[in-house]
Motif scaffolding. Structure first.
Motif, short mmCIF file in Angstrom:
data_model
loop_
_atom_site.label_atom_id
_atom_site.label_comp_id
_atom_site.label_asym_id
_atom_site.label_seq_id
_atom_site.Cartn_x
_atom_site.Cartn_y
_atom_site.Cartn_z
N TRP A 59 -9.98 -67.00 8.72
CA TRP A 59 -9.77 -68.23 9.48
C TRP A 59 -8.34 -68.76 9.36
O TRP A 59 -7.87 -69.46 10.25
CB TRP A 59 -10.79 -69.30 9.11
N HIS A 60 -7.64 -68.41 8.30
CA HIS A 60 -6.25 -68.83 8.14
C HIS A 60 -5.36 -68.31 9.27
O HIS A 60 -4.35 -68.90 9.59
CB HIS A 60 -5.67 -68.33 6.80
N LYS A 61 -5.73 -67.15 9.84
CA LYS A 61 -4.91 -66.47 10.84
C LYS A 61 -5.26 -66.86 12.28
O LYS A 61 -4.58 -66.44 13.21
CB LYS A 61 -5.05 -64.95 10.68
N VAL A 62 -6.31 -67.64 12.47
CA VAL A 62 -6.73 -68.02 13.82
C VAL A 62 -5.76 -69.05 14.38
O VAL A 62 -5.35 -69.99 13.69
CB VAL A 62 -8.18 -68.56 13.81
N LYS A 80 -15.63 -76.59 10.13
CA LYS A 80 -15.76 -77.95 9.60
C LYS A 80 -16.76 -77.98 8.45
O LYS A 80 -16.50 -78.59 7.40
CB LYS A 80 -16.20 -78.91 10.71
N ALA A 81 -17.90 -77.32 8.63
CA ALA A 81 -18.90 -77.27 7.57
C ALA A 81 -18.34 -76.60 6.32
O ALA A 81 -18.53 -77.08 5.20
CB ALA A 81 -20.14 -76.53 8.06
N TYR A 82 -17.63 -75.50 6.53
CA TYR A 82 -17.01 -74.77 5.43
C TYR A 82 -16.05 -75.68 4.66
O TYR A 82 -16.09 -75.75 3.43
CB TYR A 82 -16.28 -73.55 6.00
N GLY A 83 -15.18 -76.38 5.38
CA GLY A 83 -14.23 -77.27 4.73
C GLY A 83 -14.91 -78.43 4.01
O GLY A 83 -14.58 -78.74 2.86
N ALA A 117 -7.43 -77.22 3.31
CA ALA A 117 -6.84 -76.18 4.16
C ALA A 117 -7.73 -75.89 5.37
O ALA A 117 -7.23 -75.74 6.49
CB ALA A 117 -6.60 -74.90 3.35
N ALA A 118 -9.03 -75.83 5.16
CA ALA A 118 -9.95 -75.57 6.27
C ALA A 118 -9.95 -76.72 7.27
O ALA A 118 -9.94 -76.50 8.48
CB ALA A 118 -11.36 -75.32 5.74
#
Length: 169
Positions: free
Chosen positions: A94-97, A120-123, A137-138
């Motif tokens: 996801w960092h590269k999206v 959003k849920a991940y973050g 970061a997320a």
């Protein structure tokens, strides 16, 4: 990806294409929500029948989240993030999206929106579980992809910024 394939994936987010037996177990999980072992058994059966179906993953995520089992909810959020990355043709990291990798600006674009919700849920869950840097970061990536803040990522950053400060009011 062909337009018909995209439509099928979008319908899956709303339960379309869900095998009848998986739907049956999701319904029973909802009806037996107060009986943890029974409800979770039905969710696991639905997962065994349709392991990659968005409706099953969302049901499992919500169950764990509302039961306060945040670590398990995070595991499912990660699965949703990987699934939605694949469905959208995005990098699994996801960092590269990037914002122009999908139609993130359209609320009607169901697959990109599912990706944003998963991110959003991940973050959020990382923040709740004490991994504030990963959570930040997320959420910052969420706001990069959703600069109009349609999914409400800014409030999560505001919570992080207020954390640890005393209320001056």
């Amino acid at each position: 990806m062909h337009e018909a394939d995209v439509e099928q994936l979008e319908l899956a987010c709303f339960g379309g294409g869900l095998p009848e037996q998986a739907e049956f177990h999701l319904r029973l999980a909802g009806l037996t929500y107060h009986e943890d072992r029974v409800a979770e058994s039905h969710l696991q059966k639905a997962l065994a029948i349709a392991p990659d179906h968005a409706a099953v993953l969302i049901g499992l995520y919500r169950y764990y989240f509302y039961k306060g089992r945040l670590g398990e909810a995070l595991d499912v959020a990660e699965l949703c993030l990987l699934k939605s990355a694949g469905d959208n043709g995005l990098d699994v990291d996801w960092h590269k999206v990037k914002q122009d990798d999908a139609n993130f600006g359209s609320y009607d674009a169901i697959l990109p929106r599912f990706y944003l919700f998963a991110l959003k849920a991940y973050g959020y869950l990382h923040m709740r579980l004490g991994n504030r840097e990963e959570g930040r970061a997320a959420v910052e990536k969420l706001l990069e992809l959703d600069p109009g803040n349609k999914l409400g990522g800014k409030i999560l950053l505001e919570v992080l910024e207020r954390e640890g400060r005393e209320d001056d009011d």
